[in-house]
Design an enzyme around this catalytic site. Structure first.
Site: not given
Ligand code: NVA
Ligand code: CP
Length: 304
Positions: A104, A131, A134, A219, A259, A287
């Site tokens: 990540r 992502h 997800q 989101d 998500c 997930r």
């Molecule tokens: N769009 C959000 C998704 C979090 C799971 C982010 O990148 O923070």
């Molecule tokens: N939806 C998701 O990826 O959540 P986290 O940021 O908690 O991993």
């Protein structure tokens, strides 16, 4: 055989994605029935997190343990990754010791670079651009509630961000129509939209996106790394909240997904997660199952 990675949804073809979702639903039932599975016994997953996470970390770590393997959490703070060791060197070393690597991070190019140098499968657990994990959970969740999503209409309401981009990929891969409603200046990237003109349409507002749709998705308004833009985004997005009122324009059987984490009072109204169409908790649990299927597919090369 060449190593398979999962950096975007396009790394698997439609048949593979369908088989993976079937297997994920089987794993969900099997695990809930209390059966023990040791398909990844002695296998190790390295998990590199340069951004925060709850769901992704817990699901990958629990998933590896439940399949008889283990997962190792690596943060830039405690490893040489945060002290400037080149990605290529890190990729060579880490991938020489484990069976798969989950990352990540911020720039998507970083994960591309890591994968290019890795001897083992690399999984995108969120970048600024995509992502895909997800989306596996979301597509599994839709199938478990409503069957095939092919030919359905999906409404994306909010930021043209990493999740939105992955929905654009999913529209092509799973054969649905995607309507995207974003405030001006927050649309997904133009080249991505142009490549998907046959299945993705940018519409003028949330109501137009929601009308008759079978799935509404949103989101957060400010993603990780955009904290300094929070107040400007609050203003720009104020018309883009998903609420029961917006859901009432959708198909009567429409589902709602997010998500998570969710910000009540911002991208969703305070009561939205409790709406009868909301499947966010099922989606979050998936997930775990979707990624267990993905890990088996990438590490073992089969879905048995
Ligand atoms: N769009 C959000 C998704 C979090 C799971 C982010 O990148 O923070
Ligand atoms: N939806 C998701 O990826 O959540 P986290 O940021 O908690 O991993």
């Amino acid at each position: 055989m060449a190593v398979r990675h999962f950096l975007t949804l396009n790394d698997l073809n439609n048949d593979e994605l369908t088989a993976l979702l079937d297997h994920a639903s089987f794993l969900r039932r099997d695990w809930r029935a209390g059966n023990v599975r040791n398909s990844l016994r002695n296998r190790v997953l390295a998990m590199i997190f340069e951004k925060s996470s709850t769901r992704t970390r817990v699901s990958f770590e629990a998933g590896m343990t439940q399949l008889g393997g283990s997962a190792m959490f690596l943060s830039p703070k405690d490893t040489q990754l945060g002290r400037g060791e080149p990605i290529d060197d890190s990729a060579r070393v880490i991938s020489s010791m484990v069976d798969a690597v989950m990352i990540r991070t911020f720039a998507h190019e970083k994960i591309d670079r890591f994968a290019a140098m890795s001897r083992v499968p690399v999984i995108n657990a969120l970048t600024d651009d995509f992502h895909p994990c997800q989306l596996l959970a979301d597509m599994q969740t839709y199938r478990e509630h409503r069957g095939s999503i092919a030919d359905a209409t999906v409404a994306w309401i909010g930021d043209g961000n990493n999740m939105c981009n992955s929905y654009i990929n999913a529209a092509r891969q799973f054969g649905f129509s995607l309507r995207v409603a974003c405030p001006e200046g927050y649309a997904p990237s133009q080249p991505l939209l142009e490549q998907h003109r046959d299945c993705v349409e940018v519409v003028s507002g949330p109501e137009e996106a929601a009308r008759g749709a079978h799935l509404l998705v949103t989101d957060v308004w400010a993603s990780m790394g955009q904290e300094s833009e929070q107040s400007a985004r609050m203003k720009a997005f104020s018309r883009f909240q998903v609420s029961p009122q917006l859901m009432s324009l959708a198909d009567p059987d429409a589902l709602f997904m997010h998500c998570l984490p969710a910000h009540r009072g911002e991208e969703i109204s305070a009561d939205m997660l409790d709406h009868p169409g909301s499947v966010v908790w099922h989606e979050a649990e998936n997930r775990l199952h979707a990624q267990k299927a993905l890990l088996e597919f990438l590490i073992l090369g089969t879905l048995d």
